[in-house]
Design a protein around this motif. Structure first.
Motif, PDB file in Angstrom:
ATOM      1  N   LEU A   1      32.153  14.060  19.763  1.00 25.13           N
ATOM      2  CA  LEU A   1      30.948  14.621  19.161  1.00 25.13           C
ATOM      3  C   LEU A   1      29.875  13.999  19.241  1.00 25.13           C
ATOM      4  CD1 LEU A   1      30.275  15.707  15.750  1.00 25.13           C
ATOM      5  CD2 LEU A   1      30.452  12.518  15.507  1.00 25.13           C
ATOM      6  N   ARG A   2      29.772  13.430  20.261  1.00 26.80           N
ATOM      7  CA  ARG A   2      28.611  12.450  20.841  1.00 26.80           C
ATOM      8  C   ARG A   2      28.516  13.821  22.243  1.00 26.80           C
ATOM      9  NH1 ARG A   2      24.953  12.016  24.107  1.00 26.80           N
ATOM     10  NH2 ARG A   2      24.313  10.006  25.252  1.00 26.80           N
ATOM     11  N   GLN A   3      29.715  14.440  22.433  1.00 28.84           N
ATOM     12  CA  GLN A   3      29.195  15.044  23.648  1.00 28.84           C
ATOM     13  C   GLN A   3      28.873  16.548  23.228  1.00 28.84           C
ATOM     14  OE1 GLN A   3      29.035  14.447  26.825  1.00 28.84           O
ATOM     15  NE2 GLN A   3      28.838  12.120  26.165  1.00 28.84           N
ATOM     16  N   GLY A   4      28.675  16.856  21.842  1.00 29.81           N
ATOM     17  CA  GLY A   4      28.711  18.407  21.658  1.00 29.81           C
ATOM     18  C   GLY A   4      30.157  18.838  21.106  1.00 29.81           C
ATOM     19  N   SER A   5      31.203  18.562  21.652  1.00 30.70           N
ATOM     20  CA  SER A   5      32.385  19.052  22.935  1.00 30.70           C
ATOM     21  C   SER A   5      32.824  20.154  20.988  1.00 30.70           C
ATOM     22  CB  SER A   5      33.811  18.211  22.796  1.00 30.70           C
ATOM     23  OG  SER A   5      33.373  18.087  23.597  1.00 30.70           O
ATOM     24  N   PHE A   6      33.019  20.217  20.091  1.00 30.60           N
ATOM     25  CA  PHE A   6      33.307  20.586  19.155  1.00 30.60           C
ATOM     26  C   PHE A   6      32.113  21.920  18.882  1.00 30.60           C
ATOM     27  CE2 PHE A   6      34.157  16.813  17.233  1.00 30.60           C
ATOM     28  CZ  PHE A   6      35.410  16.726  17.239  1.00 30.60           C
ATOM     29  N   ARG A   7      31.123  22.399  19.661  1.00 29.57           N
ATOM     30  CA  ARG A   7      30.063  24.166  20.222  1.00 29.57           C
ATOM     31  C   ARG A   7      31.117  24.653  20.851  1.00 29.57           C
ATOM     32  NH1 ARG A   7      26.409  20.161  19.745  1.00 29.57           N
ATOM     33  NH2 ARG A   7      25.845  19.860  21.997  1.00 29.57           N
ATOM     34  N   ASP A   8      31.768  24.064  22.134  1.00 32.19           N
ATOM     35  CA  ASP A   8      32.795  25.160  22.742  1.00 32.19           C
ATOM     36  C   ASP A   8      34.112  25.939  21.872  1.00 32.19           C
ATOM     37  OD1 ASP A   8      34.134  26.169  24.665  1.00 32.19           O
ATOM     38  OD2 ASP A   8      33.258  24.484  25.927  1.00 32.19           O
ATOM     39  N   ALA A   9      33.696  27.267  22.382  1.00 38.90           N
ATOM     40  CA  ALA A   9      34.857  27.542  21.458  1.00 38.90           C
ATOM     41  C   ALA A   9      36.359  27.057  21.838  1.00 38.90           C
ATOM     42  CB  ALA A   9      35.104  28.888  21.363  1.00 38.90           C
ATOM     43  N   ARG A  10      36.261  26.628  23.419  1.00 36.02           N
ATOM     44  CA  ARG A  10      37.750  26.619  24.056  1.00 36.02           C
ATOM     45  C   ARG A  10      38.205  25.063  23.997  1.00 36.02           C
ATOM     46  NH1 ARG A  10      35.417  26.625  29.955  1.00 36.02           N
ATOM     47  NH2 ARG A  10      33.298  25.343  29.148  1.00 36.02           N
ATOM     48  N   ASN A  11      37.136  24.526  23.473  1.00 37.05           N
ATOM     49  CA  ASN A  11      37.495  23.541  23.189  1.00 37.05           C
ATOM     50  C   ASN A  11      38.059  23.616  21.645  1.00 37.05           C
ATOM     51  OD1 ASN A  11      36.852  21.338  25.095  1.00 37.05           O
ATOM     52  ND2 ASN A  11      34.988  21.374  24.301  1.00 37.05           N
TER      53      ASN A  11
ATOM     54  N   ARG B   1      31.313   8.632  32.933  1.00 34.20           N
ATOM     55  CA  ARG B   1      31.176   6.891  32.461  1.00 34.20           C
ATOM     56  C   ARG B   1      30.417   7.252  30.389  1.00 34.20           C
ATOM     57  NH1 ARG B   1      26.832   6.483  36.388  1.00 34.20           N
ATOM     58  NH2 ARG B   1      25.476   7.860  35.402  1.00 34.20           N
ATOM     59  N   SER B   2      30.169   8.102  30.280  1.00 35.27           N
ATOM     60  CA  SER B   2      30.002   8.490  28.648  1.00 35.27           C
ATOM     61  C   SER B   2      31.840   8.246  28.066  1.00 35.27           C
ATOM     62  CB  SER B   2      29.474   9.139  27.670  1.00 35.27           C
ATOM     63  OG  SER B   2      29.041   9.726  26.792  1.00 35.27           O
ATOM     64  N   PHE B   3      32.370   8.929  28.930  1.00 31.25           N
ATOM     65  CA  PHE B   3      34.099   8.907  28.623  1.00 31.25           C
ATOM     66  C   PHE B   3      34.520   8.241  28.116  1.00 31.25           C
ATOM     67  CE2 PHE B   3      38.357   9.362  28.906  1.00 31.25           C
ATOM     68  CZ  PHE B   3      39.299  10.268  28.155  1.00 31.25           C
ATOM     69  N   LEU B   4      34.173   6.506  29.313  1.00 23.29           N
ATOM     70  CA  LEU B   4      35.331   5.452  29.325  1.00 23.29           C
ATOM     71  C   LEU B   4      34.904   4.464  28.818  1.00 23.29           C
ATOM     72  CD1 LEU B   4      34.733   4.926  33.267  1.00 23.29           C
ATOM     73  CD2 LEU B   4      36.945   5.317  31.895  1.00 23.29           C
ATOM     74  N   LEU B   5      33.190   4.283  28.138  1.00 26.32           N
ATOM     75  CA  LEU B   5      32.272   3.496  27.077  1.00 26.32           C
ATOM     76  C   LEU B   5      32.803   3.905  26.006  1.00 26.32           C
ATOM     77  CD1 LEU B   5      28.672   3.302  28.731  1.00 26.32           C
ATOM     78  CD2 LEU B   5      30.832   2.015  29.263  1.00 26.32           C
ATOM     79  N   TRP B   6      32.640   5.448  25.619  1.00 27.11           N
ATOM     80  CA  TRP B   6      32.887   5.999  23.892  1.00 27.11           C
ATOM     81  C   TRP B   6      34.269   5.285  23.555  1.00 27.11           C
ATOM     82  CZ3 TRP B   6      29.853   6.557  19.734  1.00 27.11           C
ATOM     83  CH2 TRP B   6      28.534   7.435  19.802  1.00 27.11           C
ATOM     84  N   ILE B   7      35.150   5.676  24.519  1.00 26.12           N
ATOM     85  CA  ILE B   7      36.562   5.897  24.609  1.00 26.12           C
ATOM     86  C   ILE B   7      37.798   4.140  24.857  1.00 26.12           C
ATOM     87  CG2 ILE B   7      39.261   6.661  25.168  1.00 26.12           C
ATOM     88  CD1 ILE B   7      37.426   8.356  23.592  1.00 26.12           C
ATOM     89  N   GLY B   8      36.899   3.864  25.416  1.00 28.30           N
ATOM     90  CA  GLY B   8      37.017   2.185  25.393  1.00 28.30           C
ATOM     91  C   GLY B   8      36.755   1.314  25.044  1.00 28.30           C
ATOM     92  N   LEU B   9      35.302   1.476  24.396  1.00 24.32           N
ATOM     93  CA  LEU B   9      34.572   0.697  23.850  1.00 24.32           C
ATOM     94  C   LEU B   9      34.580   0.525  21.706  1.00 24.32           C
ATOM     95  CD1 LEU B   9      31.468   0.099  25.096  1.00 24.32           C
ATOM     96  CD2 LEU B   9      33.043  -1.243  25.238  1.00 24.32           C
ATOM     97  N   ALA B  10      34.824   1.938  21.210  1.00 24.86           N
ATOM     98  CA  ALA B  10      35.130   2.757  20.148  1.00 24.86           C
ATOM     99  C   ALA B  10      35.808   1.390  19.384  1.00 24.86           C
ATOM    100  CB  ALA B  10      35.062   4.287  20.093  1.00 24.86           C
ATOM    101  N   PRO B  11      37.260   0.736  20.470  1.00 24.13           N
ATOM    102  CA  PRO B  11      38.508   0.926  19.504  1.00 24.13           C
ATOM    103  C   PRO B  11      38.432  -0.358  18.584  1.00 24.13           C
ATOM    104  CG  PRO B  11      39.519   1.826  20.600  1.00 24.13           C
ATOM    105  CD  PRO B  11      38.255   2.171  21.347  1.00 24.13           C
ATOM    106  N   VAL B  12      37.546  -1.532  20.073  1.00 20.28           N
ATOM    107  CA  VAL B  12      37.886  -3.089  19.553  1.00 20.28           C
ATOM    108  C   VAL B  12      36.371  -2.817  18.244  1.00 20.28           C
ATOM    109  CG1 VAL B  12      36.147  -3.351  21.126  1.00 20.28           C
ATOM    110  CG2 VAL B  12      37.429  -5.323  20.348  1.00 20.28           C
TER     111      VAL B  12
END
Length: 523
Positions: A197-207, A305-316
């Protein structure tokens, strides 16, 4: 488009850097780690831990679900027991196998956005955290989920980066296995969603196309378990819901504080390794590690960096937030899979020659593994024995099993002991030392023992409980004990002479006519 340009730049920067040459070193490191912890725990422990023994008991058959948890960890244990039997060391090995497999996928993930050596450093640093080392020997649903969380994170990265449908398909399969390991996998899936959602991935039809495929393979993977849940009144979900009860917001805040402090303690070996590396570099600086050298983290793209921070910090962070708002209970071990990416965070503050840093990190992490494994083995073995602690590691399972079997043979000659009605801990310790044919009738309840047939008591059973080991028995088990025609009590010391006595309140239900007449056998 910008995202893919950043990825291409990262790929070009890493072009030609060795990976295959490090694979053998990575495998040897992981194999050595698993062997070290398994061997020392196998030598020092007279019994498995409670969760590991539970998996040994549940592995009596392949089921689509159990009253407490989803089935995936028991599937693995089922196949392991078909190869090795049910030795005490097997749960320790299974836990370390899951830990090592998770670390392998973390190394593969690191290779996607940095060099193989830096990925190896990050992997080794996180490997000494308690969840991958000491608690990595505890084969429960938390440890068993490590590999699938690490693998699904790697597959998500590859799916978004390379846009290959195969990555999306496997993401759905692995995610399905993850949620069939423990339902808390939805926390990790939430982190995936927030990042996209943060990266706007849902706007890409391939995703969207790839995500649809992932959801399809996910649904196919979990459909048998969903059918089982609907057929069994969603028992594991009710158990999970009951586990969240905290007793009010005040107690929930206490759980929250304890949870946070426990996580710091369990991550501390990783921080110790990094601080020791920092001190080593201060004393003997690495070439190219001056102020002008670029920190490793600065070499990551903004997307990475965004991938590591969002995926890594969001769970806890999301878990602690929900607990604070809803007043739910938190247990330290529930954070097992929340910190798999934290080794990469330590790369943020590292710089200098990769070869030298890799050697130093390897020396420090190997030394920490050996120190922790030896200390744990001594504490759980000789020290616990001589001080007389009632530790599960010193529980005399083999002695209890033999003595109760002798009693059974005196009263029921010619009939092997094949069924023990007891709680999972005591019954499991008796059964695993009686051979593969001995099964546990957990608390005397058929719904907790799906591996038994419709007439489990036809060939008799040994009914046993202990107030010392598990407290007051389940009412159903106690009633079954009361119905036994032959009863007695046996007291056995837990370990040394200083230890408490284990009260074994046993009863024998002799084999019935159906067993003798029809050769009744359990499956």
């Amino acid at each position: 488009m910008e995202t893919h340009i950043l990825h291409l730049q990262g790929s070009q920067r890493r072009a030609g850097e060795p990976a295959a040459g490090l694979e053998l070193q990575v495998v040897l490191y992981l194999a050595g780690m698993a062997l070290l912890w398994t061997l020392l725990c196998g030598i020092s422990h007279r019994a498995p831990d409670l969760d590991g023994l539970e998996e040994l008991v549940w592995a009596s058959s392949l089921e689509l679900g159990y009253t407490k948890h989803p089935p995936a960890p028991s599937w693995l244990m089922y196949f392991l027991t078909r190869i090795f039997g049910r030795p005490v060391w097997l749960p320790f090995f299974a836990g370390q196998l899951m830990s090592a497999l998770a670390l392998w996928f973390l190394w593969r993930l690191g290779r996607e956005f940095t060099t193989p050596r830096k990925a190896f450093m990050a992997m080794m640093l996180v490997s000494v955290s308690i969840y991958f080392s000491l608690r990595g020997t505890i084969y429960n649903h938390n440890t068993a989920q490590l590999w699938s969380v690490a693998a699904s994170t790697w597959l998500l990265y590859r799916a978004l980066k390379h846009q290959r449908l195969s990555s999306w398909a496997w993401l759905g399969v692995v995610s399905g296995l993850s949620i069939q390991t423990k339902y808390s996998a939805v926390i990790q899936f939430t982190a995936f969603f927030l990042f996209m959602l943060r990266q706007g991935s849902f706007r890409d039809a391939r995703n969207l196309k790839g995500l649809a495929l992932a959801l399809l393979t996910f649904a196919v993977t979990i459909s048998p378990h969903l059918y089982w849940l609907a057929s069994n009144a969603f028992m594991p979900l009710r158990y999970a819901d009951n586990s969240l009860e905290a007793g009010g917001h005040l107690q929930a805040l206490g759980h929250l504080l304890s949870f946070a402090l426990d996580q710091l303690a369990r991550l501390s070996p990783m921080l110790v390794a990094w601080l020791a590396w920092h001190a080593w570099n201060k004393r003997r600086p690495v070439a190219g590690a001056g102020t002008a050298a670029m920190r490793y983290g600065a070499q990551f793209t903004e997307w990475d960096r965004s991938f590591l921070l969002w995926i890594g910090l969001a769970p806890v962070l999301s878990t602690m937030l929900v607990s604070a708002v809803l007043g739910t209970r938190l247990v330290a071990s529930w954070g097992t899979t929340f910190f798999v990416l934290y080794g990469f965070y330590l790369l943020w503050w590292m710089r200098g020659d990769e070869r030298v840093n890799l050697r130093r990190i390897a020396v420090l992490c190997i030394a920490l593994h050996v120190l922790m494994a030896v200390s744990y083995a001594l504490a759980r073995g000789p020290l616990a024995w001589h001080t007389g602690r009632d530790s599960r590691s010193t529980f005399p399972g083999a002695v209890i099993s033999q003595q109760l079997n002798d009693i059974w043979q005196r009263h029921v000659p010619g009939h092997p002991l094949t069924l023990v009605a007891s709680d999972t801990w005591l019954g499991g310790n008796i059964a695993i030392h009686r051979g593969p044919e001995a099964q546990v009738f957990i608390n005397g309840k058929p719904e907790e023992s799906p591996w038994l047939d419709e007439a489990p008591l036809a060939c008799g059973a040994l009914v046993v409980y202990s107030l010392e080991t598990r407290g007051e028995p389940d009412p159903v088990l106690k009633a079954l004990h009361a119905s036994a025609t032959i009863q007695g009590r046996l007291d056995i010391p837990w370990s040394s002479e200083k230890s408490p006595l284990i009260d074994l309140n046993w009863g024998i239900i002799p084999p019935g006519e159906r067993c003798a007449a029809k050769g009744h056998a359990r499956r």
